[in-house]
Design an enzyme around this catalytic site. Structure first.
Site, PDB file in Angstrom:
ATOM      1  N   GLY A  37       0.833  -1.200   0.000  1.00  0.00           N
ATOM      2  CA  GLY A  37       0.000   0.000   0.000  1.00  0.00           C
ATOM      3  C   GLY A  37       0.859   1.238   0.000  1.00  0.00           C
ATOM      4  O   GLY A  37       2.094   1.166   0.092  1.00  0.00           O
ATOM      5  N   SER A  39       2.643   4.808   1.059  1.00  0.00           N
ATOM      6  CA  SER A  39       3.294   5.299   2.271  1.00  0.00           C
ATOM      7  C   SER A  39       2.243   5.964   3.155  1.00  0.00           C
ATOM      8  O   SER A  39       1.417   6.747   2.677  1.00  0.00           O
ATOM      9  CB  SER A  39       4.378   6.311   1.890  1.00  0.00           C
ATOM     10  OG  SER A  39       4.978   6.866   3.042  1.00  0.00           O
ATOM     11  N   GLY A  40       2.246   5.638   4.436  1.00  0.00           N
ATOM     12  CA  GLY A  40       1.267   6.228   5.348  1.00  0.00           C
ATOM     13  C   GLY A  40      -0.053   5.480   5.409  1.00  0.00           C
ATOM     14  O   GLY A  40      -0.979   5.912   6.104  1.00  0.00           O
ATOM     15  N   ASP A  67      11.598  -0.226   5.099  1.00  0.00           N
ATOM     16  CA  ASP A  67      12.563   0.784   5.533  1.00  0.00           C
ATOM     17  C   ASP A  67      13.717   0.143   6.293  1.00  0.00           C
ATOM     18  O   ASP A  67      14.887   0.504   6.102  1.00  0.00           O
ATOM     19  CB  ASP A  67      11.880   1.836   6.409  1.00  0.00           C
ATOM     20  CG  ASP A  67      11.165   2.901   5.586  1.00  0.00           C
ATOM     21  OD1 ASP A  67      11.172   2.789   4.344  1.00  0.00           O
ATOM     22  OD2 ASP A  67      10.598   3.825   6.176  1.00  0.00           O
ATOM     23  N   ARG A  70      16.282  -1.482   4.083  1.00  0.00           N
ATOM     24  CA  ARG A  70      17.134  -0.543   3.346  1.00  0.00           C
ATOM     25  C   ARG A  70      18.277  -0.016   4.216  1.00  0.00           C
ATOM     26  O   ARG A  70      19.130   0.716   3.733  1.00  0.00           O
ATOM     27  CB  ARG A  70      16.293   0.604   2.778  1.00  0.00           C
ATOM     28  CG  ARG A  70      15.511   0.203   1.530  1.00  0.00           C
ATOM     29  CD  ARG A  70      14.767   1.375   0.914  1.00  0.00           C
ATOM     30  NE  ARG A  70      14.109   1.009  -0.341  1.00  0.00           N
ATOM     31  CZ  ARG A  70      14.676   1.034  -1.537  1.00  0.00           C
ATOM     32  NH1 ARG A  70      15.942   1.379  -1.635  1.00  0.00           N
ATOM     33  NH2 ARG A  70      14.002   0.701  -2.625  1.00  0.00           N
ATOM     34  N   ASN A  87      14.873  -4.591  -5.137  1.00  0.00           N
ATOM     35  CA  ASN A  87      14.511  -4.527  -3.724  1.00  0.00           C
ATOM     36  C   ASN A  87      13.453  -5.584  -3.402  1.00  0.00           C
ATOM     37  O   ASN A  87      13.596  -6.369  -2.454  1.00  0.00           O
ATOM     38  CB  ASN A  87      13.992  -3.122  -3.401  1.00  0.00           C
ATOM     39  CG  ASN A  87      13.535  -2.973  -1.961  1.00  0.00           C
ATOM     40  OD1 ASN A  87      14.265  -3.242  -1.027  1.00  0.00           O
ATOM     41  ND2 ASN A  87      12.292  -2.535  -1.783  1.00  0.00           N
ATOM     42  N   SER A 111       5.912  -1.761  -2.283  1.00  0.00           N
ATOM     43  CA  SER A 111       5.904  -2.673  -3.441  1.00  0.00           C
ATOM     44  C   SER A 111       4.871  -2.231  -4.483  1.00  0.00           C
ATOM     45  O   SER A 111       3.860  -2.894  -4.676  1.00  0.00           O
ATOM     46  CB  SER A 111       5.652  -4.119  -2.996  1.00  0.00           C
ATOM     47  OG  SER A 111       4.637  -4.243  -2.027  1.00  0.00           O
TER      48      SER A 111
END
Length: 207
Positions: A37, A39-40, A67, A70, A87, A111
């Site tokens: 989904g 961000s946030g 996150d 990464r 990724n 994603s």
């Protein structure tokens, strides 16, 4: 990375303890819960709540947070389309290993591209990949903006930001969809309960 997959002098090593043995030991079945989904949208919140609820039931899970990864495994990748694809490929392969170990792997990543998520699904038996779509509208995610990223993207300080100047491709056949009701987003406990119920009904919480 250009040399990846080109070695020919490698062989698959089979061991006497297999997936069924590990699942019996843990009294659960390994799978991947893939939370996708904007961000946030609440992906990490759901992942952490779900992990806690499963732990409370005596079930072993592990969270692969986009996150967090990464900072280590994928710290050499940027956010160009090819980097995003690599990724997700790496996370998919790691998630497959966790599922094979008998764990319930909770992968929490934007994603954004459908083909990349589908590639991860193809790594596992169909029933073992559970795609959870956080169908939270952009305006709600942007109003939350917990990391201040939308503001930076609107100002032009972040390029290729999903939902602003880079697309998010919604799932076509996700197993679970979480969305607001009458404009109100469900609380974390309710979201987690929805996923736990799915896992229970599909037999993942027992060997």
């Amino acid at each position: 990375m250009s040399s990846l997959g080109k070695a020919t002098n490698i062989f698959w090593q089979e061991c006497s303890v297999g997936k069924l043995d590990r699942q019996k030991l843990l009294n659960q079945k390994g799978c991947v819960v893939w939370i996708t989904g904007l961000s946030g949208s609440g992906k990490s919140t759901l992942a952490c709540t779900l992990g806690r609820d499963l732990h409370g039931r005596g079930k072993l899970s592990y969270i692969l947070d986009g996150d967090n990864l990464r900072h280590g495994l994928n710290k050499d990748l940027g956010f160009k389309a090819e980097d995003r694809a690599e990724n997700i490929r790496r996370v998919g392969e790691v998630a497959k290993l966790f599922a094979d170990s008998g764990l319930i792997c909770i992968a929490s990543l934007i994603s954004p591209y459908r083909r990349d998520r589908d590639s991860c699904r193809a790594l596992l038996p169909e029933s073992s990949f559970i795609e959870v779509f956080m169908n939270i509208p952009l305006e709600i995610c942007e109003a939350r903006d917990p990391k201040g990223l939308y503001k930076l993207a609107r100002q032009g300080n972040i390029k290729g930001f999903t939902g602003i100047d880079d697309p998010y491709e919604t799932p076509l056949n996700c197993e679970i969809e979480i969305k607001p009701e009458d404009g109100v987003c469900p609380p974390p406990a309710a979201m987690s309960s929805q996923v736990v119920t799915f896992l229970e009904e599909r037999g993942f919480l027992h060997a």
